[in-house]
Design a protein around this motif. Structure first.
Motif, short mmCIF file in Angstrom:
data_model
loop_
_atom_site.label_atom_id
_atom_site.label_comp_id
_atom_site.label_asym_id
_atom_site.label_seq_id
_atom_site.Cartn_x
_atom_site.Cartn_y
_atom_site.Cartn_z
N HIS A 15 0.85 -1.19 0.00
CA HIS A 15 0.00 0.00 0.00
C HIS A 15 0.89 1.24 0.00
O HIS A 15 1.71 1.44 0.90
N ILE A 16 0.73 2.09 -1.02
CA ILE A 16 1.55 3.28 -1.18
C ILE A 16 0.69 4.52 -0.94
O ILE A 16 -0.42 4.63 -1.45
N LEU A 17 1.22 5.46 -0.16
CA LEU A 17 0.59 6.76 0.04
C LEU A 17 1.31 7.77 -0.85
O LEU A 17 2.53 7.94 -0.75
N ILE A 18 0.56 8.42 -1.75
CA ILE A 18 1.13 9.41 -2.67
C ILE A 18 0.58 10.79 -2.32
O ILE A 18 -0.64 10.99 -2.29
N GLU A 39 1.54 -1.87 -12.08
CA GLU A 39 2.03 -3.11 -12.69
C GLU A 39 2.24 -4.19 -11.64
O GLU A 39 2.02 -5.38 -11.90
N ARG A 40 2.64 -3.79 -10.44
CA ARG A 40 2.90 -4.75 -9.36
C ARG A 40 1.64 -5.04 -8.54
O ARG A 40 1.69 -5.83 -7.59
N GLY A 41 0.53 -4.41 -8.89
CA GLY A 41 -0.71 -4.66 -8.17
C GLY A 41 -0.78 -3.99 -6.82
O GLY A 41 -1.56 -4.42 -5.95
N TYR A 42 -0.01 -2.93 -6.62
CA TYR A 42 -0.03 -2.22 -5.35
C TYR A 42 -1.34 -1.45 -5.20
O TYR A 42 -1.93 -0.99 -6.18
N ARG A 43 -1.73 -1.28 -3.98
CA ARG A 43 -2.84 -0.39 -3.66
C ARG A 43 -2.27 1.01 -3.48
O ARG A 43 -1.21 1.17 -2.88
N VAL A 44 -2.96 2.02 -4.00
CA VAL A 44 -2.47 3.40 -3.92
C VAL A 44 -3.55 4.29 -3.32
O VAL A 44 -4.72 4.23 -3.72
#
Length: 285
Positions: A15-18, A39-44
């Protein structure tokens, strides 16, 4: 017997916080890392200072726009199309607001200062708990961060929380200024002191026409030369690497991943993935 914890780690979605400026971000500096994360299926999850929807700076969506310092376009047709797709879609709708999520330190002149300071620290601990669900932080660049991210104490506390937790923090272009200004309140030393970083070098700065969204104000050069700030903030044991004349400049000095400018955006995302998945701690110098 199967390793249940290991299986759980494999199943966990990164899970990435932008964080984006409300005064304009550069499109490629969002879509570059975002493409790697998708592409890596991360949650953003996206966040802005006050919860307003972020928008791309118009020149960053125009492949025919000529960048004054370089004398050529810095946006390909494919990247412009990716930027326009994000801009016209709903992914950036309803971002998290840093106001109400990350507390703000009270003025020392505030009534009941001591009680309010205690409440600030209690709220900061709660924010640290809330941020445990995120695996990394990215601060997107462009001219907008000069206005509402660089000297935003909530952004600084957000960065400090990720660093305390030993989690990666990425920043691009003028977003790297946030790392230079994020400091522990007691010793006031920059978090990047002793670190190796890159960021917008002096040769790439505009001499005029630095603009922002939501305002008629168009200034000459940026109000501060980022390169000089980064050179000073890293101190004698760290270093700023502008890599002027080289096509790309991305530096990994864990926990920080820094990208110099627009062309470095896709590599910045790639290196953030390598930090998260392969344990990369050093790259670029």
């Amino acid at each position: 017997m199967p390793d249940i914890n290991r299986s759980h780690r494999r199943l966990k979605v990164t899970h990435i916080l932008i964080v984006l400026s409300e005064y304009g971000y550069w499109a490629e500096e969002l879509v570059g890392p975002l493409s790697a994360f998708d592409e890596r299926g991360y949650r953003v999850t996206f966040a802005t200072p006050t919860g307003k929807r972020a928008h791309a700076l118009p020149p960053s969506l125009d492949e025919e726009y000529v960048d004054p310092p370089l004398g050529r376009s810095v946006t390909t047709a494919d990247v412009a199309a990716l930027g326009r797709a994000v801009e016209s879609g709903n992914r950036l709708d309803n971002p998290r607001s840093l106001v109400g999520w990350i507390p703000e330190r009270p003025y020392t002149s505030a009534p009941d200062y001591l009680r309010k300071l205690e409440e600030y620290h209690r709220s900061l601990e709660q924010a640290d708990n809330d941020l445990q669900e995120y695996d990394a932080l990215l601060i997107v660049g462009g001219s907008g961060p000069i206005v509402d991210l660089a000297n935003n104490e909530r952004v600084h506390d957000l960065i400090l929380s990720f660093v305390r937790a030993g989690k990666p923090v990425g920043a691009e272009c003028y977003g790297v200024a946030c790392l230079a200004f994020a400091r522990d309140w007691d010793d006031r030393k920059s978090l990047i002191r002793g670190k190796h970083v890159t960021g917008h070098c002096k040769e790439y700065d505009y001499k005029d026409g630095t603009g922002f969204l939501g305002t008629d104000f168009v200034m000459g050069p940026p109000p501060y030369p980022l390169e000089y700030i980064l050179r000073d903030a890293t101190g004698p044991e760290g270093a700023y690497h502008g890599n002027f004349g080289k096509p790309l400049s991305v530096i990994v000095d864990f926990p920080f991943i820094t990208g110099r400018s627009t062309p470095d955006s896709f590599l910045t995302g790639q290196k953030m993935v390598e930090v998260l998945e392969e344990g990369l701690t050093r790259f670029g110098w």
